[in-house]
Write a protein that holds these residues in place. Structure first.
Motif, PDB file in Angstrom:
ATOM      1  N   SER A  23       0.840  -1.189   0.000  1.00  0.00           N
ATOM      2  CA  SER A  23       0.000   0.000   0.000  1.00  0.00           C
ATOM      3  C   SER A  23       0.877   1.241   0.000  1.00  0.00           C
ATOM      4  O   SER A  23       2.074   1.170   0.265  1.00  0.00           O
ATOM      5  CB  SER A  23      -0.917  -0.001   1.224  1.00  0.00           C
ATOM      6  N   THR A  24       0.265   2.365  -0.326  1.00  0.00           N
ATOM      7  CA  THR A  24       1.015   3.612  -0.353  1.00  0.00           C
ATOM      8  C   THR A  24       0.689   4.443   0.878  1.00  0.00           C
ATOM      9  O   THR A  24      -0.333   4.255   1.540  1.00  0.00           O
ATOM     10  CB  THR A  24       0.688   4.432  -1.616  1.00  0.00           C
ATOM     11  N   THR A  25       1.592   5.359   1.147  1.00  0.00           N
ATOM     12  CA  THR A  25       1.422   6.303   2.241  1.00  0.00           C
ATOM     13  C   THR A  25       2.072   7.609   1.807  1.00  0.00           C
ATOM     14  O   THR A  25       2.736   7.657   0.778  1.00  0.00           O
ATOM     15  CB  THR A  25       2.071   5.764   3.538  1.00  0.00           C
ATOM     16  N   VAL A  26       1.869   8.648   2.566  1.00  0.00           N
ATOM     17  CA  VAL A  26       2.535   9.920   2.287  1.00  0.00           C
ATOM     18  C   VAL A  26       3.620  10.106   3.332  1.00  0.00           C
ATOM     19  O   VAL A  26       3.369  10.024   4.530  1.00  0.00           O
ATOM     20  CB  VAL A  26       1.549  11.105   2.307  1.00  0.00           C
ATOM     21  N   TYR A  27       4.833  10.313   2.862  1.00  0.00           N
ATOM     22  CA  TYR A  27       5.961  10.578   3.743  1.00  0.00           C
ATOM     23  C   TYR A  27       6.779  11.679   3.080  1.00  0.00           C
ATOM     24  O   TYR A  27       7.046  11.629   1.885  1.00  0.00           O
ATOM     25  CB  TYR A  27       6.826   9.328   3.922  1.00  0.00           C
ATOM     26  N   GLN A  29       5.864  14.585   2.368  1.00  0.00           N
ATOM     27  CA  GLN A  29       4.962  15.271   1.445  1.00  0.00           C
ATOM     28  C   GLN A  29       4.889  14.605   0.071  1.00  0.00           C
ATOM     29  O   GLN A  29       4.443  15.217  -0.887  1.00  0.00           O
ATOM     30  CB  GLN A  29       5.349  16.746   1.333  1.00  0.00           C
ATOM     31  N   ALA A  30       5.347  13.361  -0.017  1.00  0.00           N
ATOM     32  CA  ALA A  30       5.290  12.646  -1.291  1.00  0.00           C
ATOM     33  C   ALA A  30       4.707  11.258  -1.070  1.00  0.00           C
ATOM     34  O   ALA A  30       4.893  10.651  -0.021  1.00  0.00           O
ATOM     35  CB  ALA A  30       6.688  12.536  -1.900  1.00  0.00           C
ATOM     36  N   LYS A  31       3.998  10.770  -2.075  1.00  0.00           N
ATOM     37  CA  LYS A  31       3.418   9.437  -1.997  1.00  0.00           C
ATOM     38  C   LYS A  31       4.500   8.400  -2.254  1.00  0.00           C
ATOM     39  O   LYS A  31       5.320   8.562  -3.149  1.00  0.00           O
ATOM     40  CB  LYS A  31       2.308   9.270  -3.030  1.00  0.00           C
ATOM     41  N   GLN A  32       4.525   7.358  -1.427  1.00  0.00           N
ATOM     42  CA  GLN A  32       5.467   6.270  -1.618  1.00  0.00           C
ATOM     43  C   GLN A  32       4.868   4.981  -1.087  1.00  0.00           C
ATOM     44  O   GLN A  32       3.834   5.005  -0.425  1.00  0.00           O
ATOM     45  CB  GLN A  32       6.791   6.562  -0.929  1.00  0.00           C
ATOM     46  N   PHE A  33       5.514   3.873  -1.416  1.00  0.00           N
ATOM     47  CA  PHE A  33       5.051   2.598  -0.874  1.00  0.00           C
ATOM     48  C   PHE A  33       5.421   2.532   0.595  1.00  0.00           C
ATOM     49  O   PHE A  33       6.501   2.943   0.994  1.00  0.00           O
ATOM     50  CB  PHE A  33       5.641   1.421  -1.659  1.00  0.00           C
ATOM     51  N   SER A  34       4.510   2.020   1.400  1.00  0.00           N
ATOM     52  CA  SER A  34       4.726   1.992   2.842  1.00  0.00           C
ATOM     53  C   SER A  34       5.550   0.785   3.264  1.00  0.00           C
ATOM     54  O   SER A  34       5.778  -0.143   2.484  1.00  0.00           O
ATOM     55  CB  SER A  34       3.382   2.003   3.570  1.00  0.00           C
ATOM     56  N   ALA A  35       6.011   0.827   4.514  1.00  0.00           N
ATOM     57  CA  ALA A  35       6.768  -0.289   5.083  1.00  0.00           C
ATOM     58  C   ALA A  35       5.936  -1.553   4.941  1.00  0.00           C
ATOM     59  O   ALA A  35       4.706  -1.525   5.022  1.00  0.00           O
ATOM     60  CB  ALA A  35       7.082  -0.012   6.544  1.00  0.00           C
ATOM     61  N   GLY A  36       6.600  -2.657   4.693  1.00  0.00           N
ATOM     62  CA  GLY A  36       5.901  -3.921   4.500  1.00  0.00           C
ATOM     63  C   GLY A  36       5.590  -4.219   3.050  1.00  0.00           C
ATOM     64  O   GLY A  36       5.145  -5.312   2.722  1.00  0.00           O
ATOM     65  N   SER A  37       5.820  -3.256   2.167  1.00  0.00           N
ATOM     66  CA  SER A  37       5.626  -3.506   0.742  1.00  0.00           C
ATOM     67  C   SER A  37       6.762  -4.396   0.243  1.00  0.00           C
ATOM     68  O   SER A  37       7.834  -4.443   0.828  1.00  0.00           O
ATOM     69  CB  SER A  37       5.622  -2.192  -0.043  1.00  0.00           C
ATOM     70  N   SER A  38       6.507  -5.098  -0.845  1.00  0.00           N
ATOM     71  CA  SER A  38       7.548  -5.958  -1.413  1.00  0.00           C
ATOM     72  C   SER A  38       7.635  -5.697  -2.907  1.00  0.00           C
ATOM     73  O   SER A  38       6.727  -5.140  -3.515  1.00  0.00           O
ATOM     74  CB  SER A  38       7.243  -7.427  -1.135  1.00  0.00           C
ATOM     75  N   TYR A  39       8.757  -6.104  -3.480  1.00  0.00           N
ATOM     76  CA  TYR A  39       8.955  -5.908  -4.901  1.00  0.00           C
ATOM     77  C   TYR A  39       9.682  -7.099  -5.494  1.00  0.00           C
ATOM     78  O   TYR A  39      10.355  -7.849  -4.805  1.00  0.00           O
ATOM     79  CB  TYR A  39       9.750  -4.622  -5.178  1.00  0.00           C
ATOM     80  N   THR A  68       1.633  18.643  -1.267  1.00  0.00           N
ATOM     81  CA  THR A  68       1.940  17.331  -1.831  1.00  0.00           C
ATOM     82  C   THR A  68       3.008  17.519  -2.899  1.00  0.00           C
ATOM     83  O   THR A  68       2.825  18.310  -3.822  1.00  0.00           O
ATOM     84  CB  THR A  68       0.702  16.684  -2.460  1.00  0.00           C
ATOM     85  N   ILE A  69       4.089  16.790  -2.763  1.00  0.00           N
ATOM     86  CA  ILE A  69       5.198  16.906  -3.696  1.00  0.00           C
ATOM     87  C   ILE A  69       5.055  15.861  -4.795  1.00  0.00           C
ATOM     88  O   ILE A  69       4.851  14.689  -4.522  1.00  0.00           O
ATOM     89  CB  ILE A  69       6.540  16.752  -2.961  1.00  0.00           C
ATOM     90  N   THR A  70       5.157  16.319  -6.035  1.00  0.00           N
ATOM     91  CA  THR A  70       5.171  15.429  -7.185  1.00  0.00           C
ATOM     92  C   THR A  70       6.629  15.248  -7.590  1.00  0.00           C
ATOM     93  O   THR A  70       7.326  16.238  -7.810  1.00  0.00           O
ATOM     94  CB  THR A  70       4.385  16.042  -8.355  1.00  0.00           C
ATOM     95  N   PRO A  71       7.110  14.016  -7.678  1.00  0.00           N
ATOM     96  CA  PRO A  71       8.512  13.817  -8.067  1.00  0.00           C
ATOM     97  C   PRO A  71       8.821  14.471  -9.407  1.00  0.00           C
ATOM     98  O   PRO A  71       7.994  14.489 -10.309  1.00  0.00           O
ATOM     99  CB  PRO A  71       8.643  12.298  -8.151  1.00  0.00           C
ATOM    100  N   LEU A 124      13.816  14.447  -7.627  1.00  0.00           N
ATOM    101  CA  LEU A 124      13.408  15.129  -6.405  1.00  0.00           C
ATOM    102  C   LEU A 124      12.155  14.411  -5.944  1.00  0.00           C
ATOM    103  O   LEU A 124      11.122  14.478  -6.602  1.00  0.00           O
ATOM    104  CB  LEU A 124      13.133  16.599  -6.721  1.00  0.00           C
ATOM    105  N   THR A 125      12.266  13.659  -4.842  1.00  0.00           N
ATOM    106  CA  THR A 125      11.182  12.736  -4.478  1.00  0.00           C
ATOM    107  C   THR A 125      10.413  13.098  -3.228  1.00  0.00           C
ATOM    108  O   THR A 125       9.419  12.455  -2.925  1.00  0.00           O
ATOM    109  CB  THR A 125      11.739  11.316  -4.291  1.00  0.00           C
ATOM    110  N   GLY A 126      10.861  14.072  -2.473  1.00  0.00           N
ATOM    111  CA  GLY A 126      10.138  14.401  -1.258  1.00  0.00           C
ATOM    112  C   GLY A 126      10.951  15.323  -0.379  1.00  0.00           C
ATOM    113  O   GLY A 126      11.956  15.890  -0.800  1.00  0.00           O
ATOM    114  N   LEU A 127      10.531  15.426   0.846  1.00  0.00           N
ATOM    115  CA  LEU A 127      11.127  16.349   1.794  1.00  0.00           C
ATOM    116  C   LEU A 127      11.272  15.645   3.134  1.00  0.00           C
ATOM    117  O   LEU A 127      10.352  14.977   3.594  1.00  0.00           O
ATOM    118  CB  LEU A 127      10.208  17.565   1.930  1.00  0.00           C
TER     119      LEU A 127
END
Length: 166
Positions: A23-27, A29-39, A68-71, A124-127
């Protein structure tokens, strides 16, 4: 690199295709995959980053205030400051933000450039906090200062040389 909580993995490269579950989360100020995600790496492809946006210092300062930051793929210049495991880029003219080179894979090469002026192309992916812009580096190079050309060698008598201009 893939952020996995407090660790990251260097098992991916630019151009790798991945399948991500989670799942995604905001960290930062940018959206990213949350802890526990796999790839899982499923292939590779060529990458066209397009032209890196050259943001002014004022635009970078403003970027840090966005809800909200857009990469973005950007090109910035600044002086590298290395402290322990932190690689910060003091961006020319920016007053509110510092570039943070996150998860560098060539630590020794970057450490050798401490105090040097660099040109960095990065995502530039977040802050982090309110000050550190996260830069996932694609490429960087030292910006060489202006070098004065060697003067032309002239021959003559001492009297001719003394009376000559410059």
């Amino acid at each position: 690199m893939v952020y996995c909580g407090k660790t990251y993995a260097n098992d991916l490269a630019v151009g790798d295709k991945v399948k991500v579950s989670g799942s995604t989360t905001v960290y930062g100020q940018a959206k990213q995959f949350s802890a526990g995600s796999s790839y899982e790496k499923v292939g590779t492809d060529s990458v066209n980053h397009g032209e890196a946006a050259e943001l002014t210092a004022a635009q970078l300062d403003e970027y840090a205030t966005m809800a909200t930051i857009t990469p973005k793929y950007v090109k910035v210049k600044g002086t590298l400051s290395v402290s322990g495991s932190y690689f910060n880029l003091n961006i020319e003219g920016a007053t509110k933000v510092v570039g943070s080179l996150v998860y560098p894979v060539d630590v020794d090469s970057l450490t050798a450039l401490n105090g040097k002026e660099l040109e960095v192309k990065a995502y530039l992916t977040g802050l982090t906090g309110t000050k550190y812009l996260q830069l996932v580096v694609d490429e960087y190079k030292e910006v060489a200062g202006e070098v004065d050309p060697e003067p032309e060698v002239k021959e003559g008598t001492i009297a001719e040389i003394i009376s000559a201009e410059d």
